[in-house]
Design an enzyme around this catalytic site. Structure first.
Site, mmCIF file in Angstrom:
data_model
loop_
_atom_site.group_PDB
_atom_site.id
_atom_site.type_symbol
_atom_site.label_atom_id
_atom_site.label_comp_id
_atom_site.label_asym_id
_atom_site.label_seq_id
_atom_site.Cartn_x
_atom_site.Cartn_y
_atom_site.Cartn_z
ATOM 1 N N ARG A 1 19.844 7.802 4.022
ATOM 2 C CA ARG A 1 19.439 7.779 5.420
ATOM 3 C C ARG A 1 20.279 8.805 6.155
ATOM 4 N NH1 ARG A 1 16.737 4.006 8.148
ATOM 5 N NH2 ARG A 1 17.029 2.343 6.619
ATOM 6 N N GLU B 1 6.106 14.750 13.532
ATOM 7 C CA GLU B 1 4.909 14.232 12.864
ATOM 8 C C GLU B 1 4.538 12.892 13.475
ATOM 9 O OE1 GLU B 1 5.879 14.011 8.714
ATOM 10 O OE2 GLU B 1 5.803 16.175 8.469
ATOM 11 N N ARG C 1 7.800 1.262 -0.711
ATOM 12 C CA ARG C 1 9.134 1.683 -0.301
ATOM 13 C C ARG C 1 10.211 0.982 -1.118
ATOM 14 N NH1 ARG C 1 11.710 1.806 5.398
ATOM 15 N NH2 ARG C 1 13.667 0.805 4.976
ATOM 16 N N ARG D 1 4.493 2.521 3.397
ATOM 17 C CA ARG D 1 4.896 3.763 2.735
ATOM 18 C C ARG D 1 4.418 3.740 1.285
ATOM 19 N NH1 ARG D 1 10.598 6.584 3.591
ATOM 20 N NH2 ARG D 1 10.360 8.386 2.257
ATOM 21 N N LYS E 1 13.554 9.035 13.571
ATOM 22 C CA LYS E 1 12.350 8.392 14.099
ATOM 23 C C LYS E 1 12.541 8.107 15.575
ATOM 24 C CE LYS E 1 14.103 4.211 12.098
ATOM 25 N NZ LYS E 1 13.936 3.192 11.098
ATOM 26 N N LYS F 1 4.221 9.170 13.542
ATOM 27 C CA LYS F 1 4.845 8.110 12.744
ATOM 28 C C LYS F 1 3.794 7.014 12.609
ATOM 29 C CE LYS F 1 8.987 5.358 12.079
ATOM 30 N NZ LYS F 1 8.318 4.180 11.522
ATOM 31 N N GLU G 1 2.082 7.717 4.321
ATOM 32 C CA GLU G 1 1.966 6.384 4.911
ATOM 33 C C GLU G 1 0.490 6.000 4.864
ATOM 34 O OE1 GLU G 1 4.747 4.875 5.908
ATOM 35 O OE2 GLU G 1 4.203 3.334 7.374
ATOM 36 N N PHE H 1 3.097 13.055 3.873
ATOM 37 C CA PHE H 1 4.104 13.779 4.641
ATOM 38 C C PHE H 1 5.168 14.460 3.779
ATOM 39 C CE2 PHE H 1 5.287 9.173 5.013
ATOM 40 C CZ PHE H 1 6.440 9.202 4.244
HETATM 41 P P1 AMP Z 1 12.767 4.023 8.083
HETATM 42 O O1 AMP Z 1 12.192 3.511 6.806
HETATM 43 O O2 AMP Z 1 13.284 2.953 8.969
HETATM 44 O O3 AMP Z 1 13.768 5.096 7.846
HETATM 45 O O4 AMP Z 1 11.544 4.624 8.913
HETATM 46 C C1 AMP Z 1 10.724 5.553 8.385
HETATM 47 C C2 AMP Z 1 9.423 4.985 7.879
HETATM 48 O O5 AMP Z 1 8.349 5.433 8.690
HETATM 49 C C3 AMP Z 1 9.133 5.550 6.522
HETATM 50 O O6 AMP Z 1 9.694 4.742 5.531
HETATM 51 C C4 AMP Z 1 7.631 5.580 6.458
HETATM 52 O O7 AMP Z 1 7.168 4.369 5.900
HETATM 53 C C5 AMP Z 1 7.181 5.614 7.899
HETATM 54 N N1 AMP Z 1 6.497 6.873 8.310
HETATM 55 C C6 AMP Z 1 5.367 6.926 9.037
HETATM 56 N N2 AMP Z 1 5.006 8.200 9.279
HETATM 57 C C7 AMP Z 1 5.922 8.995 8.693
HETATM 58 C C8 AMP Z 1 6.100 10.407 8.591
HETATM 59 N N3 AMP Z 1 5.247 11.281 9.162
HETATM 60 N N4 AMP Z 1 7.167 10.844 7.885
HETATM 61 C C9 AMP Z 1 8.037 9.977 7.300
HETATM 62 N N5 AMP Z 1 7.922 8.648 7.366
HETATM 63 C C10 AMP Z 1 6.875 8.139 8.060
#
Ligand code: AMP
Length: 600
Positions: A421, A250, A273, A257, A427, A252, A303, A344
């Site tokens: 996590r 997808e 978040r 969030r 990502k 990013k 997002e 998402f």
């Molecule tokens: P992390 O929070 O470091 O695990 O990174 C993921 C973050 O990317 C999520 O918390 C979302 O805010 C953001 N994000 C952006 N696009 C997406 C997507 N398609 N699916 C999930 N998270 C996404």
């Protein structure tokens, strides 16, 4: 429970920094407790009155607290201020002053119930005269307090309770005090917390019905779920390997969030978040979500990113962060910096929990449950099964304004893991480049119909560089930003001499504009950086087969280069040089927090 017992426990907790010892102390403290004292003690010990997401705050400034201490201790406020300057902590000063005070006649000892109820009342006081009432209520609590109680009361009021009990330690203590202390029990307690974000609720259920009762804690609209988080891998090949060869990729999006709670009736609530309520920041999403989400009640996640209303292009994230706290300017922000929520995930749809379903089923449910609108859409997604497919999608994502891709496992066990996590989500962000300093003289070769305020006019233009070797014009961006109303009104006149019924043979692009133009008009654009793109054709194949160069976040500088012929425009080779000259940096992303302060 007497508040003195809680204060004594705080003193012991404060004296240790070992998690095991803390867990034991905390377990000992809560074991005899039952609701309603149990949840109260848990909230109070975290410096809270209610679960954090409710955002309940006491609203007592330091100066008010000092006045309450002065009144309760029978000294001048100046004396409290002087001593606090020395001690650096109003809590310790309170302890000192209460110890020195003349002995009181017998008073009823403070209970947790009284302290909690009074402080909750203080939090609810609003408006005129409320400050005085707050001072009085805190004074009334401090008068019967022992020096030790006073210290912790004041620290609570100031939000500086430093006993260090974190959520994870409380979960440990709950498992020790009310379950058999096994890993399995701990996992189930944490799972209930991840779904409800409310330690008081979890503790009450546990003590009433044991671990088995935790199963009854499910999603509730209006109560945020702790978000699922992603792992990272250094390459797309490793991403795919982790995911067993194929995955849903997808975009990013680089924004904020948002977990949206859409009830059957009543207002939508948005959580960040960090589970803070951010509904007030995005009234347009609150208004639009009930229309977009058909399967109500629902909990969906996405997002939120800024969108140029005229060109529909994603804008750099900073535009959203500027909205923060701008309550007064919100209306203006809505038209100037409108946002789009790219959904998402879905955790609850039509009242049925979906978080336990594997990802493909959730995505199908999300697609079914949502009717896309201008403001609420689905995250761009493609299922890929090779590094080549993944690379192409990544380039599309970056060219489309995303910061990279999010890979999602399609396998068994790909349910929504609240608060966890793991490698079900990975990502992958492309390397960052440091801003492009040069401007580019580009040739307009196409026009796109405008939307919103630009309806009935051009909204954006397809712009190309020149390749003298092949004698052709190769597109490198679609630009709509930077045109003010006057410039926009002028464009049809400037372009009229170059109208073409179809794509001129000298023009190459993977994008089909609404109108084609023969190369004639040259204008200056700037952008954030040059990236690879599967749809633009500038210097195609020079860096990688099948990919051209594209300008991210392009913007018209306002300068027409009437002094230039189209063949004098920036060339493909120059663009390639600029691309290679960009300083590459590793993505600022070492802590899972995207390297920037949490925008909420
Ligand atoms: P992390 O929070 O470091 O695990 O990174 C993921 C973050 O990317 C999520 O918390 C979302 O805010 C953001 N994000 C952006 N696009 C997406 C997507 N398609 N699916 C999930 N998270 C996404």
């Amino acid at each position: 429970m007497r508040y003195a017992d809680l204060a004594a426990a705080y003193e012991r907790l404060e004296a240790t920094s070992k998690r095991l010892e803390m867990r034991a102390l905390l377990a000992e403290l809560i074991r005899p407790l039952r609701p309603p004292d149990l949840p109260r003690v848990l909230y109070l010990s975290q410096g809270l009155l209610r679960p954090e997401y409710e955002g309940v705050e006491l609203g007592v400034a330091d100066s008010l607290a000092r006045r309450a201490v002065a009144q309760a201790a029978g000294v001048e406020p100046a004396e409290v201020a002087r001593r606090t300057k020395l001690s650096g902590d109003l809590g310790s000063t309170t302890q000192e002053l209460l110890a020195a005070r003349r002995p009181l006649e017998a008073t009823t000892p403070l209970t947790v119930e009284r302290v909690y109820t009074e402080l909750s009342r203080v939090a609810a006081l609003k408006g005129e005269g409320s400050q005085e009432q707050k001072v009085q209520a805190i004074t009334d609590l401090l008068v019967p307090a022992s020096p030790q109680e006073g210290k912790y009361l004041v620290r609570f009021v100031l939000g500086t309770l430093r006993v260090g009990v974190r959520e994870m330690t409380i979960l440990d203590a709950l498992a020790t005090a009310f379950a058999d202390g096994t890993k399995e029990a701990r996992v189930r307690i944490e799972a209930a917390f991840n779904l409800s974000s409310d330690l008081g609720l979890v503790a009450s259920a546990l003590v009433d019905g044991g671990v088995a009762a935790l199963g009854a804690i499910s999603l509730e609209v209006g109560r945020p779920v702790r978000p699922m988080l992603a792992e990272r891998e250094p390459s797309l090949a490793e991403v795919l390997e982790r995911m067993g060869g194929s995955a849903a990729l997808e975009y990013k999006y680089d924004g904020l969030r948002v977990q949206a709670h859409v009830p059957k009736d009543g207002p939508v609530r948005l959580f960040s978040r960090r589970l803070e309520e951010i509904s007030a920041q995005f009234p347009e999403l609150v208004a639009e979500l009930p229309k977009a989400v058909r399967a109500k009640p629902a909990i969906v996640e996405g997002e939120c990113v800024p969108i140029d209303p005229d060109t529909d292009e994603i804008q750099p994230f900073q535009a959203v962060s500027r909205r923060r706290g701008r309550k007064h300017d919100l209306e203006r922000a809505q038209t100037e910096i409108p946002v789009c929520l790219f959904l998402f995930d879905v955790l609850l749809a039509g009242g049925t929990p979906t978080y336990g379903d594997d990802f493909p089923a959730r995505r199908a449910r999300l697609t079914e449950a949502v009717r896309a609108t201008d403001r609420v859409r689905l995250a761009n997604q493609r299922v890929v099964a090779s590094v080549e497919e993944a690379t192409t999608f990544l380039e599309e994502a970056v060219a489309g304004g995303a910061e990279g891709v999010m890979a999602k496992s399609l396998g068994a066990g790909s349910s929504y893991r609240a608060g966890a996590r793991g490698y079900w989500w990975i990502k992958y962000k492309r390397d960052y480049t440091v801003g492009l300093t040069d401007s580019i003289d580009g040739v307009v070769v196409g026009g796109f119909h405008g939307r919103g305020r630009r309806a009935g006019r051009f909204g954006a233009f397809l712009v190309a560089v020149y390749d003298p070797g092949k004698d052709r014009f190769e597109s490198f961006c679609k630009v709509g930003s930077g045109f003010d109303d006057a410039a926009l009104a002028e464009m049809p006149h400037r372009l009229a001499p170059f109208e073409a019924p179809e794509r001129p043979v000298s023009v190459v692009s993977g994008i089909e504009p609404d109108r084609w133009f023969r190369p004639g008009l040259v204008l200056e654009v700037r952008g954030a950086e040059l990236t690879l793109s599967p749809i633009h054709r500038a210097a195609e194949g020079s860096v990688r087969a099948g990919a051209g160069l594209a300008l991210r976040f392009p913007r018209f500088t306002g300068r027409y280069r009437d002094d230039k012929d189209p063949t004098d425009a920036t060339t493909s080779d120059e663009l390639l040089e600029m691309y290679r000259g960009q300083v590459r940096q590793a993505a600022p992303d070492a802590d899972g927090d995207d390297g920037r302060p949490d925008p909420t």
